[in-house]
Design a protein around this motif. Structure first.
Motif, PDB file in Angstrom:
ATOM      1  N   ASN A  15     -23.205  51.589  52.035  1.00 20.04           N
ATOM      2  CA  ASN A  15     -21.850  51.888  51.554  1.00 20.04           C
ATOM      3  C   ASN A  15     -21.705  51.762  50.282  1.00 20.04           C
ATOM      4  OD1 ASN A  15     -19.626  53.192  53.788  1.00 20.04           O
ATOM      5  ND2 ASN A  15     -21.223  51.578  54.708  1.00 20.04           N
ATOM      6  N   ALA A  16     -22.129  50.641  49.884  1.00 19.18           N
ATOM      7  CA  ALA A  16     -22.074  50.434  48.093  1.00 19.18           C
ATOM      8  C   ALA A  16     -22.775  51.585  47.478  1.00 19.18           C
ATOM      9  CB  ALA A  16     -22.648  48.898  47.753  1.00 19.18           C
ATOM     10  N   LYS A  17     -24.036  51.844  48.176  1.00 22.25           N
ATOM     11  CA  LYS A  17     -24.903  52.719  47.017  1.00 22.25           C
ATOM     12  C   LYS A  17     -24.230  54.076  47.219  1.00 22.25           C
ATOM     13  CE  LYS A  17     -28.549  55.822  47.133  1.00 22.25           C
ATOM     14  NZ  LYS A  17     -28.424  57.177  47.698  1.00 22.25           N
ATOM     15  N   LYS A  18     -23.402  54.358  48.478  1.00 25.19           N
ATOM     16  CA  LYS A  18     -22.632  55.870  48.536  1.00 25.19           C
ATOM     17  C   LYS A  18     -21.745  55.831  47.559  1.00 25.19           C
ATOM     18  CE  LYS A  18     -20.846  58.874  52.097  1.00 25.19           C
ATOM     19  NZ  LYS A  18     -19.843  59.289  51.076  1.00 25.19           N
ATOM     20  N   GLU A  19     -20.839  54.715  47.537  1.00 27.08           N
ATOM     21  CA  GLU A  19     -19.659  54.712  46.765  1.00 27.08           C
ATOM     22  C   GLU A  19     -20.245  54.804  44.957  1.00 27.08           C
ATOM     23  OE1 GLU A  19     -16.408  52.319  49.622  1.00 27.08           O
ATOM     24  OE2 GLU A  19     -16.976  51.690  47.616  1.00 27.08           O
ATOM     25  N   LEU A  20     -20.999  53.963  44.732  1.00 29.15           N
ATOM     26  CA  LEU A  20     -21.558  53.961  43.417  1.00 29.15           C
ATOM     27  C   LEU A  20     -22.069  55.343  42.945  1.00 29.15           C
ATOM     28  CD1 LEU A  20     -22.523  50.174  43.295  1.00 29.15           C
ATOM     29  CD2 LEU A  20     -20.411  51.276  42.013  1.00 29.15           C
TER      30      LEU A  20
ATOM     31  N   LEU B 242     -21.336  56.259  38.867  1.00 26.23           N
ATOM     32  CA  LEU B 242     -21.152  54.833  38.190  1.00 26.23           C
ATOM     33  C   LEU B 242     -22.892  54.576  38.044  1.00 26.23           C
ATOM     34  CD1 LEU B 242     -18.173  53.161  39.644  1.00 26.23           C
ATOM     35  CD2 LEU B 242     -18.457  54.312  37.334  1.00 26.23           C
ATOM     36  N   ILE B 243     -23.707  54.742  38.901  1.00 27.24           N
ATOM     37  CA  ILE B 243     -25.118  54.520  38.910  1.00 27.24           C
ATOM     38  C   ILE B 243     -25.951  55.942  38.666  1.00 27.24           C
ATOM     39  CG2 ILE B 243     -25.012  52.247  40.096  1.00 27.24           C
ATOM     40  CD1 ILE B 243     -25.978  53.619  42.545  1.00 27.24           C
TER      41      ILE B 243
ATOM     42  N   VAL C 233     -26.450  45.627  40.464  1.00 28.41           N
ATOM     43  CA  VAL C 233     -25.623  45.624  41.591  1.00 28.41           C
ATOM     44  C   VAL C 233     -25.724  44.426  42.508  1.00 28.41           C
ATOM     45  CG1 VAL C 233     -24.653  46.783  43.713  1.00 28.41           C
ATOM     46  CG2 VAL C 233     -25.245  48.083  41.516  1.00 28.41           C
ATOM     47  N   SER C 234     -25.302  43.320  42.481  1.00 29.49           N
ATOM     48  CA  SER C 234     -25.443  42.140  43.378  1.00 29.49           C
ATOM     49  C   SER C 234     -24.826  42.101  44.504  1.00 29.49           C
ATOM     50  CB  SER C 234     -24.777  40.866  42.616  1.00 29.49           C
ATOM     51  OG  SER C 234     -25.552  40.635  41.210  1.00 29.49           O
ATOM     52  N   ILE C 235     -25.372  41.795  45.585  1.00 30.27           N
ATOM     53  CA  ILE C 235     -25.060  41.957  47.038  1.00 30.27           C
ATOM     54  C   ILE C 235     -25.500  40.435  47.590  1.00 30.27           C
ATOM     55  CG2 ILE C 235     -25.417  43.106  49.238  1.00 30.27           C
ATOM     56  CD1 ILE C 235     -26.128  45.719  47.735  1.00 30.27           C
ATOM     57  N   ASN C 236     -24.591  40.033  48.500  1.00 29.49           N
ATOM     58  CA  ASN C 236     -24.767  38.632  49.005  1.00 29.49           C
ATOM     59  C   ASN C 236     -25.533  38.922  50.361  1.00 29.49           C
ATOM     60  OD1 ASN C 236     -22.976  36.528  47.633  1.00 29.49           O
ATOM     61  ND2 ASN C 236     -21.605  38.327  47.634  1.00 29.49           N
TER      62      ASN C 236
ATOM     63  N   GLU D 222     -36.003  52.928  51.784  1.00 30.11           N
ATOM     64  CA  GLU D 222     -35.469  54.354  51.786  1.00 30.11           C
ATOM     65  C   GLU D 222     -34.394  54.540  50.456  1.00 30.11           C
ATOM     66  OE1 GLU D 222     -31.801  56.398  54.456  1.00 30.11           O
ATOM     67  OE2 GLU D 222     -32.603  54.361  55.083  1.00 30.11           O
ATOM     68  N   TYR D 223     -34.022  53.551  49.896  1.00 28.64           N
ATOM     69  CA  TYR D 223     -33.101  53.722  48.798  1.00 28.64           C
ATOM     70  C   TYR D 223     -33.895  52.927  47.837  1.00 28.64           C
ATOM     71  CZ  TYR D 223     -29.095  54.125  52.015  1.00 28.64           C
ATOM     72  OH  TYR D 223     -28.509  54.684  53.161  1.00 28.64           O
ATOM     73  N   HIS D 224     -34.897  53.247  47.466  1.00 30.51           N
ATOM     74  CA  HIS D 224     -35.927  52.906  46.511  1.00 30.51           C
ATOM     75  C   HIS D 224     -35.416  52.885  45.119  1.00 30.51           C
ATOM     76  CE1 HIS D 224     -37.168  57.118  46.597  1.00 30.51           C
ATOM     77  NE2 HIS D 224     -37.280  57.062  45.284  1.00 30.51           N
ATOM     78  N   SER D 225     -34.658  53.851  44.632  1.00 26.43           N
ATOM     79  CA  SER D 225     -34.018  53.712  43.516  1.00 26.43           C
ATOM     80  C   SER D 225     -32.862  52.778  43.164  1.00 26.43           C
ATOM     81  CB  SER D 225     -33.622  55.466  42.852  1.00 26.43           C
ATOM     82  OG  SER D 225     -32.559  55.589  43.775  1.00 26.43           O
ATOM     83  N   PHE D 226     -32.159  52.542  44.275  1.00 26.22           N
ATOM     84  CA  PHE D 226     -31.179  51.752  44.147  1.00 26.22           C
ATOM     85  C   PHE D 226     -31.602  50.237  44.143  1.00 26.22           C
ATOM     86  CE2 PHE D 226     -27.752  49.647  46.972  1.00 26.22           C
ATOM     87  CZ  PHE D 226     -26.526  49.577  45.712  1.00 26.22           C
TER      88      PHE D 226
END
Length: 499
Positions: A317-322, A327-328, A335-338, A359-363
């Motif tokens: 969801n962070a990847k989708k929203e940004l 924004l990205i 982008v820091s994720i816990n 799957e999200y290699h660029s992210f």
């Protein structure tokens, strides 16, 4: 092992019985060889079928009786320690409780061997069995009078001791148990540690079920506070346990993810005041309970194995929203994720992370995973291997809340991390406590010496920021710059800040 031996013996005896019976049944020579008297021979030849049935029935009765005895033994006694298993232990405990004298109390200690599965992996299962046997012999040798001991699980024991109702004796009993177990560890030269929960009868329960439940609640509380800890049961702990159970029930509901929301907190360079990244933060807004803080539900989610699903949801969801807000990569470089450090010690969960970021290699190339330090990194070599494999995808790693948990300098040296985050509890006090200033400066210097980045959390005023700048801290985040915000507000903030 005992079951296997019994099955082998049963099959062997049955085969011999069948072969012998068939020989008697179909061989007249066998009958003539066994009996000289012609009358007996005629009788045997006439009724030899019934004779075989009788012999077989007797043999089967003997074997089945032995099977029942062996099965009862397997169900009631643990083959490694020869202690009563859980079911038998509760029966014996109820008997002790019913005969408890009025001037005595029964202390039930619920023992748990910390990280027993990892001990088995490191030293082998035979060493694990020796630990179990040594714990049994050491405690039983000391507490055998008026006591009961049982193995309640693969890494758990129950010890029930009847003693005088003297508060000093009661309070000292857990420490006495620890001393005996330290002797066991030293004798074996295999390091192991335990946690203990303590319940007192009849105050905390007068039956085995209620007393074991109370001791289990106390054990869980002890484990929260780390290894080699013990806790006495109290009504307050019972209320906490009930709240925890309610939280578990809510986490298991199918609509859970509908009530999750993501917010973002900007991270800025202290020297330039420019935004260098954002931290992704999870929020749970319950329709009835309202806001539930992450430090309440995340540990529970870890315990019930829900974190892989939550982590996947947050990343996706962070990847989708940004991405949807564009924004990205234009506005956000990091982008820091816990994640929990426990996720780096379980191969299946690491594979889960690997699959997501493949799957999200660029992210992945702009993502940084923050390991919460308050969750101990138990198996450093495994974590090191998994971190290296994930870094090949372009991921960076940060240790969150540094200084509050269990990461030793030797662990830090061996972990290929890129950043240390100074916990907000130290930042809060740097204006009033000299010790906090020393700790913050030491962490920043440590990061500098390791050649990695340093970030301060919870910065709320200019004085704190100036001190961090003097220390050489690279980056900061906190309410002084911006509160956590939704993606729409983040877009406005970034475009206002950078535009």
């Amino acid at each position: 092992m005992q079951k296997k031996k019994f099955v082998t013996a049963f099959r062997g005896t049955l085969i011999y019985a069948v072969i012998g019976g068939l020989w008697i049944l179909f061989s007249d020579k066998a009958v003539e060889a066994l009996f000289d008297d012609s009358t007996m021979i005629n009788l045997m030849q006439t009724y030899k079928g019934w004779f075989y049935v009788l012999v077989t029935a007797v043999l089967l009765f003997i074997l089945l009786r032995r099977a029942v005895e062996d099965t009862e033994k397997l169900l009631t006694l643990d083959p490694v320690t020869q202690l009563p298993r859980h079911y038998q232990f509760t029966r014996l405990l109820d008997k002790q409780l019913s005969n408890l004298p009025g001037n005595k109390v029964l202390i039930l200690i619920y023992l748990d061997i910390n990280r027993f599965s990892q001990l088995n992996q490191e030293f082998g299962h035979q060493a694990g069995d020796r630990v179990l046997q040594k714990i049994t012999s050491q405690l039983w040798e000391y507490f055998h009078d008026n006591s009961l001991m049982g193995r309640l699980g693969s890494d758990q024991f129950g010890l029930a001791v009847t003693i005088d109702n003297d508060r000093d004796i009661i309070d000292n009993l857990p420490e006495l148990v620890f001393r005996q177990l330290h002797k066991a560890s030293e004798t074996l030269q295999i390091p192991f540690k335990l946690s203990m929960g303590v319940a007192i009868a009849p105050t905390d329960g007068s039956q085995s079920k209620s007393l074991l439940s109370a001791a289990s609640v106390a054990l869980h509380n002890a484990k929260i506070h780390g290894e080699e800890q013990y806790s006495f049961f109290s009504r307050e702990l019972s209320e906490i346990a009930q709240l925890r159970q309610n939280l578990i029930n809510e986490l298991k509901k199918s609509e859970l993810f509908q009530h999750f929301h993501i917010v973002y907190q900007p991270q800025l360079s202290i020297s330039t005041r420019k935004v260098v990244g954002v931290e992704v933060l999870l929020r749970w807004i319950h329709p009835e309970l309202d806001f539930i803080p992450p430090d309440q539900f995340i540990p529970v989610a870890e315990d019930i194995g829900l974190m892989p699903d939550i982590t996947r949801w947050v990343i996706t969801n962070a990847k989708k929203e940004l991405s949807d807000s564009e924004l990205i990569p234009s506005w956000v470089d990091r982008v820091s994720i816990n994640i929990s450090a426990k996720e780096l010690n379980i191969e299946e969960q690491v594979k889960n992370l690997h699959d997501i970021f493949q799957e999200y290699h660029s992210f992945a190339k702009i993502c940084q995973l923050e390991i919460t330090e308050t969750t101990a990194i138990y198996d450093i070599s495994t974590s090191q291997k998994f971190i290296k494999s994930l870094k090949k995808l372009g991921l960076r790693f940060s240790i969150d809340d540094f200084g509050t948990g269990f990461t030793s300098l030797s662990n830090l040296k061996n972990l290929p991390v890129d950043e240390l985050k100074v916990d907000r509890s130290f930042i809060d006090k740097i204006e009033t406590e000299h010790n906090s200033q020393i700790i913050v400066k030491s962490i920043v210097d440590l990061a500098k010496n390791f050649g990695i980045n340093s970030v301060a959390e919870g910065v709320e005023n200019e004085n704190q920021l100036n001190f961090l700048k003097q220390c050489g801290c690279k980056e900061a985040q906190g309410y002084y710059f911006a509160k956590p915000m939704g993606v729409d507000d983040l877009e406005k903030y970034l475009k206002g800040k950078l535009g």
